[in-house]
Scaffold this active site. Structure first.
Site, short mmCIF file in Angstrom:
data_model
loop_
_atom_site.label_atom_id
_atom_site.label_comp_id
_atom_site.label_asym_id
_atom_site.label_seq_id
_atom_site.Cartn_x
_atom_site.Cartn_y
_atom_site.Cartn_z
N GLU A 98 -27.87 -35.59 54.57
CA GLU A 98 -27.27 -34.31 54.23
C GLU A 98 -26.95 -33.58 55.53
OE1 GLU A 98 -29.41 -32.57 50.78
OE2 GLU A 98 -29.01 -30.69 51.82
N ASP A 127 -30.97 -19.55 52.45
CA ASP A 127 -31.77 -20.18 53.50
C ASP A 127 -32.78 -19.24 54.14
OD1 ASP A 127 -30.85 -22.91 53.59
OD2 ASP A 127 -28.91 -22.07 54.15
#
Lengths: 409, 279
Positions: B49, B60
């Site tokens: 990824e 995040d």
């Protein structure tokens, strides 16, 4: 005199958003999956509340007896004479409890949060006006409150930071990015995603994922509804021009929305031009931005050619935001509302002008609107009327204004 | 068969789960990031990824926020990230690559053009954090026309009624966000995962990956005992960040340290079901 032209029914400009939360192409629900079920819950709860007459009755009661509505409509006679053009009326939303229009929305949303059984409130704030209003309603209803505020704003809005603390709110200073409203909103979303079961996110402007832009607009529309009736009572007619300042755009949507179908009224939204539109230091999303997705909605944004969001700048912490509510983006594209921009220096001059002519210290946010009124007034005639939303008082700004004027307190 | 489907089919014959390490493109610079990407398959990455930096990464935590900041400062763009993938594909035609990011840079690039360019660079799947199924029509047709998988996130808040809607139009695999929270903050317990994953499995035939909070070889092993893959991100970024000098520049051992950690995680994943069978 002529009856004002008002649109009714299917052609109304007031019917948005659609089922997907869109105003034209703008709006929507661009959030992570974790938040999506929560957004849908808020939407369903708001829909139910809106349809429940007891909700509106309860809200009206708080607005009247706690907030102090209706706010007056003031004919600014000395200002009118000074500018030498149209009659200038000020919608005095700075007289609300807590000193700005922000409480209109907070009162609505806190009642909704209570209906939903939420036990913790979070909010973002720029100038601190929304934070203070949120902390206030949380104190009133005995709910714990966490306010996210950019570190830069914590510094330049100290009085409001202290006010929020007095009211019992926890202030979280956000250091990511430039430490302003955008970063505070990111951090509030991160809190929400980690506290999904008990927490209600009380967004302060007409932006964010659906249903917030529509819901905040609805709660702020009390401004325009009152002003419209007050104008008719005072002058027997509607104004020729209505002006309001825009950061995210909540006070402007509140004033404009009830007037959208009165198509003879020229509506003008005033963005912050900061140090100038041709510098990189401004907050004029509509004048200099382009559409994109941030904070849950598709709207005009200040961004670079790679789609990275740019930092906004304004002397006013409340306008210092690189986006704008999606309904404004739509109204801009269809041309119903004109969007202009006013620099820091022009706003500072208007701040002092109103203080001296009317004995009213405005917040730096509506000082932008006033600066534009001062700009257009000389070209208008004495039989015309300008309505301006004085959405906040300037007590919070006196320290930063003193600094800009080179005065040591 | 797509690279992603082929890789999961292959792992199934080996009766083991997949390790999906995450790196942020151009963190802390182009060369280090490229060296990491090249080294990942050899260190035991089954799929990879690659994070695409965004100024406002709302899902995040501080670790990946900092990675994005370093990447942007180094000059990361979507175009340059695709160039990395193109470079990688010269040597590796089999390891699936999934780009993870936020919608706005893709819109700015142009959704359709981005999908076409990503496919030609050798990208296999996209995870767009702020594109829920309600808005997926912005990207889905463009991705589908070039056979790029749109990998959907399923969260603990996604209830049974909503699950089919979220999975509708998803392909490649399903990414189960194991906690309510942002990346790199806390981990789900084995019990929570054991309860959640069967619920997702019942709604899809796609492989299921577990991400958010998988940090140790033990946790990665736990993840592939109930699911098909473990995504590991923040802990690798922490290792990378710890190896940087005071000015944020890569050290001589940055690549080695991150790849060593990937190796340890891969050992955990590879050992998981063997232990399971032995028990």
């Amino acid at each position: 005199m002529n009856k004002p032209l008002t649109i009714h029914g299917a052609n109304s400009l007031r019917s948005g958003p659609d089922e997907r939360g869109r105003f034209g192409d703008y709006g929507g629900r661009f959030v992570a999956e974790t938040l999506m079920p929560l957004i849908l819950q808020v939407e369903a709860a708001y829909k139910a509340a809106k349809a429940d007459p007891t909700f509106q009755t309860e809200l009206d009661d708080y607005l009247k007896n706690y907030v102090g509505r209706p706010s007056p409509l003031w004919f600014a006679e000395r200002l009118t004479r000074k500018l030498g053009g149209p009659k200038i009326y000020l919608k005095r939303d700075e007289l609300n409890h807590t000193g700005s229009h922000k409480i209109n929305n907070c009162m609505g949303q806190i009642l909704l949060a209570r209906r939903m059984g939420k036990t913790r409130i979070i909010a973002e704030t720029g100038a601190g006006q929304h934070g203070v209003a949120t902390a206030t309603v949380c104190a009133l209803f005995d709910l714990p409150c966490t306010v996210y505020m950019g570190a830069t704003d914590v510094e330049r809005q100290k009085p409001n930071v202290f006010r929020m603390k007095l009211l019992g709110a926890e202030i979280k200073s956000v250091v990511s990015g430039a430490g302003t409203l955008k970063d505070a909103m990111n951090e509030a979303m991160r809190d929400w995603v980690a506290n999904v079961s008990d927490t209600y996110y009380l967004i302060g402007t007409v932006a964010g994922p659906h249903p917030y832009p529509a819901m905040v607009r609805d709660f702020q529309s009390v401004i325009g509804v009152e002003a419209r009736a007050q104008m008719l009572e005072a002058e027997g007619r509607l104004p020729d021009v209505a002006v309001a300042a825009i950061g995210g755009g909540s006070n402007a949507m509140g004033l404009f929305h009830p007037l959208l179908d009165d198509v003879d009224i020229r509506l003008i939204g005033v963005e912050a031009a900061g140090r100038g539109l041709d510098t990189l230091e401004h907050a004029a999303s509509l004048s200099r931005g382009r559409p994109g997705v941030l904070h849950g909605n598709n709207t005009y944004l200040l961004q670079d050619e790679e789609g990275q969001i740019q930092e906004a700048h304004s002397i006013s912490a409340g306008l210092d935001y690189p986006g704008i509510g999606p309904e404004h983006s739509w109204l801009h594209d269809i041309g119903r509302v004109e969007y202009v921009a006013i620099t820091d220096d022009e706003a500072l001059a208007a701040f002092q002008l109103l203080t001296r002519t009317e004995g009213i210290i405005p917040a730096l946010e509506p000082a932008h609107a006033l600066a534009h009124v001062a700009k257009i007034a000389p070209s208008m005639s004495a039989d015309q009327i300008v309505l301006m939303n004085l959405c906040g008082r300037g007590d919070k700004d006196i320290f930063s204004v003193a600094e800009h004027l080179g005065v040591k307190l | 068969m797509s690279r992603i489907a082929a890789r999961f089919a292959q792992l199934k014959t080996q009766d083991r789960g997949a390790l999906i390490p995450f790196i942020e493109a151009w963190d802390p610079d182009a060369a280090t990031s490229m060296a990491l990407l090249r080294g990942l398959p050899g260190a035991g990455a089954d799929l990879i990824e690659i994070g695409c930096a965004f100024t406002d990464p709302m899902a995040d935590g501080p670790t990946i926020q900092a990675a994005g900041k370093r990447a942007l400062a180094a000059g990361a763009t979507l175009g340059r990230t695709l160039a990395m993938v193109r470079e990688f594909r010269r040597e590796d035609a089999a390891t699936p690559i999934i780009l993870m990011g936020y919608l706005n840079p893709i819109l700015s690039y142009g959704s359709e053009r981005f999908c076409v360019d990503a496919a030609s660079a050798g990208v296999d799947g996209l995870i767009v954090v702020d594109l829920p199924s309600e808005e997926a029509d912005l990207l889905l047709p463009h991705a589908a026309s070039v056979d790029i998988d749109i990998i959907r996130l399923v969260a603990p808040t996604t209830d049974a009624a909503r699950l089919p809607k979220v999975l509708d139009g998803s392909s490649g695999f399903v990414y189960y966000v194991s906690i309510t929270g942002i990346t790199g903050t806390r981990s789900a317990s084995a019990d929570e995962l054991a309860a959640a994953i069967p619920r997702v499995r019942a709604a899809t035939n796609l492989p299921v990956a577990i991400g958010f909070g998988v940090r140790s070889p033990e946790q990665a092993a736990q993840a592939v005992q109930v699911a098909d893959a473990a995504v590991v991100a923040s802990v690798l970024i922490e290792t990378l960040a710890a190896s940087l000098d005071a000015d944020g520049r890569a050290g001589p051992d940055t690549v080695r340290k991150v790849l060593d950690q990937v190796r340890a995680l891969a050992d955990g994943v590879r050992g998981a079901r063997l232990r399971d069978h032995a028990a």
